[in-house]
Design a protein around this motif. Structure first.
Motif, PDB file in Angstrom:
ATOM      1  N   ALA A 141       9.448   1.950  10.839  1.00 19.19           N
ATOM      2  CA  ALA A 141       9.278   2.362   9.447  1.00 19.19           C
ATOM      3  C   ALA A 141       7.799   2.486   9.111  1.00 19.19           C
ATOM      4  CB  ALA A 141       9.944   1.361   8.508  1.00 19.19           C
ATOM      5  N   ALA A 142       7.468   3.555   8.412  1.00 13.61           N
ATOM      6  CA  ALA A 142       6.099   3.781   7.941  1.00 13.61           C
ATOM      7  C   ALA A 142       6.124   3.788   6.419  1.00 13.61           C
ATOM      8  CB  ALA A 142       5.566   5.106   8.475  1.00 13.61           C
ATOM      9  N   HIS A 143       5.360   2.888   5.823  1.00 18.76           N
ATOM     10  CA  HIS A 143       5.286   2.785   4.359  1.00 18.76           C
ATOM     11  C   HIS A 143       3.909   3.251   3.918  1.00 18.76           C
ATOM     12  CE1 HIS A 143       8.655   0.114   5.269  1.00 18.76           C
ATOM     13  NE2 HIS A 143       9.016   0.230   4.012  1.00 18.76           N
ATOM     14  N   PHE A 195       2.777  -4.262  11.991  1.00 13.57           N
ATOM     15  CA  PHE A 195       1.558  -3.876  12.710  1.00 13.57           C
ATOM     16  C   PHE A 195       0.885  -2.750  11.930  1.00 13.57           C
ATOM     17  CE2 PHE A 195       4.958  -1.195  14.114  1.00 13.57           C
ATOM     18  CZ  PHE A 195       4.421   0.022  14.510  1.00 13.57           C
ATOM     19  N   HIS A 196      -0.396  -2.601  12.123  1.00 13.83           N
ATOM     20  CA  HIS A 196      -1.125  -1.531  11.424  1.00 13.83           C
ATOM     21  C   HIS A 196      -2.474  -1.301  12.098  1.00 13.83           C
ATOM     22  CE1 HIS A 196      -3.674  -4.622   9.557  1.00 13.83           C
ATOM     23  NE2 HIS A 196      -2.574  -5.264   9.209  1.00 13.83           N
ATOM     24  N   ARG A 197      -3.087  -0.214  11.692  1.00  4.51           N
ATOM     25  CA  ARG A 197      -4.401   0.142  12.221  1.00  4.51           C
ATOM     26  C   ARG A 197      -5.471  -0.777  11.628  1.00  4.51           C
ATOM     27  NH1 ARG A 197      -6.545   6.336  11.888  1.00  4.51           N
ATOM     28  NH2 ARG A 197      -6.809   5.806   9.683  1.00  4.51           N
ATOM     29  N   THR A 198      -6.543  -0.981  12.366  1.00  7.94           N
ATOM     30  CA  THR A 198      -7.659  -1.797  11.895  1.00  7.94           C
ATOM     31  C   THR A 198      -8.892  -0.901  11.723  1.00  7.94           C
ATOM     32  OG1 THR A 198      -6.785  -3.694  13.113  1.00  7.94           O
ATOM     33  CG2 THR A 198      -9.085  -3.817  12.414  1.00  7.94           C
ATOM     34  N   PRO A 199      -9.580  -0.976  10.555  1.00 10.15           N
ATOM     35  CA  PRO A 199      -9.270  -1.831   9.397  1.00 10.15           C
ATOM     36  C   PRO A 199      -8.029  -1.330   8.660  1.00 10.15           C
ATOM     37  CG  PRO A 199     -11.094  -0.383   8.870  1.00 10.15           C
ATOM     38  CD  PRO A 199     -10.795  -0.172  10.330  1.00 10.15           C
ATOM     39  N   ASP A 256      -2.711  -1.590   0.807  1.00  8.96           N
ATOM     40  CA  ASP A 256      -2.555  -2.872   0.120  1.00  8.96           C
ATOM     41  C   ASP A 256      -1.095  -3.003  -0.295  1.00  8.96           C
ATOM     42  OD1 ASP A 256      -5.277  -3.862   0.062  1.00  8.96           O
ATOM     43  OD2 ASP A 256      -5.691  -2.242  -1.358  1.00  8.96           O
ATOM     44  N   GLY A 257      -0.695  -4.239  -0.594  1.00  6.79           N
ATOM     45  CA  GLY A 257       0.670  -4.470  -1.051  1.00  6.79           C
ATOM     46  C   GLY A 257       1.655  -4.483   0.108  1.00  6.79           C
ATOM     47  N   CYS A 264      -1.667   3.105  -0.660  1.00  4.22           N
ATOM     48  CA  CYS A 264      -2.406   3.649   0.479  1.00  4.22           C
ATOM     49  C   CYS A 264      -3.229   4.826  -0.029  1.00  4.22           C
ATOM     50  CB  CYS A 264      -1.436   4.087   1.578  1.00  4.22           C
ATOM     51  SG  CYS A 264      -2.238   4.669   3.086  1.00  4.22           S
ATOM     52  N   PRO A 265      -4.438   4.562  -0.523  1.00  5.86           N
ATOM     53  CA  PRO A 265      -5.230   5.599  -1.203  1.00  5.86           C
ATOM     54  C   PRO A 265      -5.463   6.861  -0.380  1.00  5.86           C
ATOM     55  CG  PRO A 265      -6.194   3.436  -1.551  1.00  5.86           C
ATOM     56  CD  PRO A 265      -5.110   3.254  -0.534  1.00  5.86           C
ATOM     57  N   SER A 266      -5.619   6.733   0.926  1.00  8.31           N
ATOM     58  CA  SER A 266      -5.914   7.911   1.745  1.00  8.31           C
ATOM     59  C   SER A 266      -4.710   8.828   1.893  1.00  8.31           C
ATOM     60  CB  SER A 266      -6.400   7.491   3.138  1.00  8.31           C
ATOM     61  OG  SER A 266      -5.312   7.025   3.928  1.00  8.31           O
ATOM     62  N   GLY A 267      -3.501   8.256   1.843  1.00  9.16           N
ATOM     63  CA  GLY A 267      -2.310   9.048   2.098  1.00  9.16           C
ATOM     64  C   GLY A 267      -2.146   9.438   3.551  1.00  9.16           C
ATOM     65  N   ASP A 268      -3.037   8.990   4.401  1.00 12.19           N
ATOM     66  CA  ASP A 268      -2.994   9.315   5.830  1.00 12.19           C
ATOM     67  C   ASP A 268      -1.882   8.492   6.497  1.00 12.19           C
ATOM     68  OD1 ASP A 268      -3.453   9.715   8.544  1.00 12.19           O
ATOM     69  OD2 ASP A 268      -5.626   9.440   8.407  1.00 12.19           O
ATOM     70  N   PHE A 269      -1.041   9.149   7.281  1.00 14.96           N
ATOM     71  CA  PHE A 269       0.038   8.452   7.976  1.00 14.96           C
ATOM     72  C   PHE A 269      -0.494   7.269   8.774  1.00 14.96           C
ATOM     73  CE2 PHE A 269       2.706   7.716  11.702  1.00 14.96           C
ATOM     74  CZ  PHE A 269       3.968   7.609  11.143  1.00 14.96           C
ATOM     75  N   ALA A 270      -1.636   7.442   9.422  1.00 19.16           N
ATOM     76  CA  ALA A 270      -2.195   6.389  10.277  1.00 19.16           C
ATOM     77  C   ALA A 270      -2.603   5.151   9.502  1.00 19.16           C
ATOM     78  CB  ALA A 270      -3.392   6.931  11.058  1.00 19.16           C
ATOM     79  N   ASP A 271      -2.768   5.271   8.189  1.00 14.73           N
ATOM     80  CA  ASP A 271      -3.137   4.122   7.356  1.00 14.73           C
ATOM     81  C   ASP A 271      -1.922   3.399   6.787  1.00 14.73           C
ATOM     82  OD1 ASP A 271      -5.873   4.298   7.687  1.00 14.73           O
ATOM     83  OD2 ASP A 271      -6.131   5.712   6.016  1.00 14.73           O
ATOM     84  N   SER A 272      -0.724   3.795   7.189  1.00 15.81           N
ATOM     85  CA  SER A 272       0.508   3.216   6.645  1.00 15.81           C
ATOM     86  C   SER A 272       0.696   1.759   7.041  1.00 15.81           C
ATOM     87  CB  SER A 272       1.728   4.008   7.139  1.00 15.81           C
ATOM     88  OG  SER A 272       1.698   5.337   6.704  1.00 15.81           O
ATOM     89  N   ARG A 273       1.559   1.104   6.301  1.00 14.40           N
ATOM     90  CA  ARG A 273       2.083  -0.220   6.654  1.00 14.40           C
ATOM     91  C   ARG A 273       3.254   0.042   7.604  1.00 14.40           C
ATOM     92  NH1 ARG A 273       6.918  -2.569   5.248  1.00 14.40           N
ATOM     93  NH2 ARG A 273       7.037  -4.737   4.580  1.00 14.40           N
TER      94      ARG A 273
END
Length: 199
Positions: free
Chosen positions: A94-96, A127-131, A135-136, A178-187
Motif C-alpha cells: 500500500a502506498a499512502h 517502510f519509506h524513503r529517507t529522508p 507526515d501523519g 505528502c506535500p510533494s505528491g511524489d509517489f516515492a515520498d509516500s508512506r
C-alpha cells in the motif's frame, strides 16, 4: 469501565537492511502498477479508504510470508488470541500519499466469495524513503465498540517496523500529508493477514 485498547505488538528493525532496501526498490520500480485501494467486492470509495495498492511483492513475498508463518503462533500466544494453525498469508503493498487514509474498520469479514479462511492476525510492515517525505499516517488502534472520532492509541509508521494485532480489532489509518505528491515520498506499508482454515 471502558474496555482496554486493542492488544498489539510492535517490532523495530523487522527486516535486515538488504531485504528492506530490496522491498523499497521493488515498490518504486513497480509504481505504475499500483491501483486505487478496494473495499469488499471490488468497491472503490475514497471517502472510506484512499490509497494505492499492489497485490504483487515479487521475490519479497516469499521472504515476508516465511517470517510471518514462523512467528504467527508466538504472536498469537503473546496477544492471548485463540490458538490456530496458519493456513494462508495474504499480502498487499500500500502506498499512502497526500490525503490518504482509511476510516475505522476491522480486518474480518464474512463473504461467500471468500473461501480462503478466517483472518486471525493482522500485521503492518512500514517502510519509506529517507529522508521521509510525508507526515501523519499513524495507525490508530481502538477499543472494542469504538465509533468514528473516538480517542485511540496512535502508532507511528516508523521505517522498518512491524505492528501486529488481532484482525477483529477496530483500527484506522490517520490522514497522510505528502506535500510533494511524489509517489516515492509516500508512506509505504505491507498489509499482512494471517489466516486459519475455515471450519
Amino acid at each position: 469501565m471502558l474496555p482496554p485498547i486493542l492488544p498489539h505488538l510492535r517490532f523495530d528493525a523487522f527486516l535486515d537492511t538488504p531485504t528492506r532496501a530490496a522491498l523499497l526498490d521493488w515498490t518504486l520500480a513497480n509504481s505504475a502498477r499500483f491501483v486505487p485501494a478496494q473495499l469488499m467486492r471490488g468497491v472503490v470509495d475514497t471517502d472510506v479508504r484512499r490509497s494505492l495498492t499492489l497485490r504483487d511483492l515479487g521475490p519479497l513475498a516469499a521472504v515476508l510470508e516465511t517470517r510471518l508463518r514462523e512467528a504467527a503462533s508466538h504472536w498469537s500466544a503473546a496477544l492471548r488470541s485463540t490458538p490456530f494453525v496458519t493456513s494462508e498469508v495474504e499480502l498487499e503493498l500500500a502506498a499512502h500519499n497526500d490525503g490518504a487514509h482509511f476510516t475505522l474498520h476491522t480486518d474480518t469479514y464474512a463473504s461467500n466469495e471468500v473461501a480462503r479462511g478466517d483472518r486471525m492476525l493482522s500485521a503492518v510492515y512500514y517502510f519509506h524513503r529517507t529522508p521521509r517525505g510525508f507526515d501523519g499516517g499513524a495507525l490508530r488502534l481502538h477499543r472494542l465498540g469504538a465509533k468514528a472520532g473516538d480517542a485511540g492509541h496512535d502508532i507511528a509508521p516508523d521505517d522498518n517496523s512491524l505492528v501486529v494485532f488481532p484482525s477483529w480489532g477496530p483500527h484506522e489509518v490517520m490522514p497522510v500529508r505528502c506535500p510533494s505528491g511524489d509517489f516515492a515520498d509516500s508512506r509505504f506499508a505491507v498489509n499482512c493477514w494471517i489466516y486459519r482454515a475455515r471450519r
